[in-house]
Design a protein around this motif. Structure first.
Motif, PDB file in Angstrom:
ATOM      1  N   ARG A  40      14.047  15.871 -24.224  1.00 50.41           N
ATOM      2  CA  ARG A  40      12.713  15.670 -24.813  1.00 50.41           C
ATOM      3  C   ARG A  40      12.776  14.772 -26.036  1.00 50.41           C
ATOM      4  O   ARG A  40      11.823  14.040 -26.323  1.00 50.41           O
ATOM      5  N   TRP A  75      17.565  20.584 -22.766  1.00 48.24           N
ATOM      6  CA  TRP A  75      16.147  20.219 -22.695  1.00 48.24           C
ATOM      7  C   TRP A  75      15.694  19.563 -23.992  1.00 48.24           C
ATOM      8  O   TRP A  75      14.907  18.603 -23.977  1.00 48.24           O
ATOM      9  N   SER A  76      16.167  20.057 -25.123  1.00 48.77           N
ATOM     10  CA  SER A  76      15.747  19.466 -26.394  1.00 48.77           C
ATOM     11  C   SER A  76      16.239  18.028 -26.520  1.00 48.77           C
ATOM     12  O   SER A  76      15.527  17.167 -27.035  1.00 48.77           O
ATOM     13  N   ALA A 130      10.637  20.897 -28.539  1.00 47.16           N
ATOM     14  CA  ALA A 130      11.012  21.317 -27.189  1.00 47.16           C
ATOM     15  C   ALA A 130      10.435  22.693 -26.867  1.00 47.16           C
ATOM     16  O   ALA A 130      10.197  23.512 -27.748  1.00 47.16           O
ATOM     17  N   SER A 147      18.519  25.249 -23.312  1.00 46.61           N
ATOM     18  CA  SER A 147      17.537  24.759 -24.289  1.00 46.61           C
ATOM     19  C   SER A 147      18.093  23.580 -25.080  1.00 46.61           C
ATOM     20  O   SER A 147      17.341  22.683 -25.465  1.00 46.61           O
TER      21      SER A 147
END
Length: 180
Positions: free
Chosen positions: A34, A30-31, A139, A27
């Motif tokens: 993004r 991904w954050s 995210a 995560s």
């Protein structure tokens, strides 16, 4: 299991240890992707490349406690590399599919696009810190505050208050744009 043990086990070929690392830090990656406003496909490439780079450096991580920072820095570099690559690959005339005749669905989509564009314009008027924080917090799935702190190099205790101030400023700007 702590990060040091997970890294050592993963370097030895232990798949559950690798899976635990991926579960723990995906995560965060991904954050960051993004936050750079990459498409889903480009963000997936960044995340995958970051994990690949970790595999390549597994035996060379000297301070396992700093792994989140290493991953965040590597992901940021990969995001910038992806942005530069995308800038070189611009579509040419005729690469776009023909659009359908306007209809109710197209009108609704157009209104949503206009609203989203106005929201992005309002977001662009915020400070760099606010823009980055709000992008990271948007995210899916939402990152933990520890991951946000590592990704943005900010104290965990300031994330909530800063988020509230940034959202307040965004609401003011959205109100000026007369958005719903």
């Amino acid at each position: 299991m702590d990060t040091r043990a997970l890294l050592e086990s993963a370097a030895g070929g232990d798949q559950p240890a690798w899976d635990a690392l991926v579960d723990e830090y995906s995560s965060l990656l991904w954050s960051i992707a993004r936050a750079h406003r990459l498409s889903d496909a480009d963000a997936a490439d960044v995340v995958q490349t970051t994990w690949l780079k970790l595999v390549e450096h597994l035996g060379r991580i000297k301070d396992p406690d700093r792994l989140p920072g290493w991953l965040a820095t590597t992901a940021r570099h990969e995001c910038l590399r992806q942005i530069r690559r995308a800038a070189r690959e611009r579509p040419v005339e005729g690469d776009w599919p023909e659009q359908e005749a306007p209809g109710t669905a197209v009108d609704a989509a157009l209104l949503l696009d206009e609203r989203d564009a106005a929201l992005w314009r309002a977001l662009a008027t915020l400070s760099e810190q606010c823009r980055r924080l709000l992008r990271v917090l948007m995210a899916t799935p939402p990152p933990s505050y520890a991951e946000v702190a590592a990704a943005l190099d900010m104290p965990i205790g300031s994330i909530g208050p800063t988020r509230q101030r940034c959202l307040g400023r965004l609401r003011e700007r959205v109100a000026r744009e007369d958005l719903p």
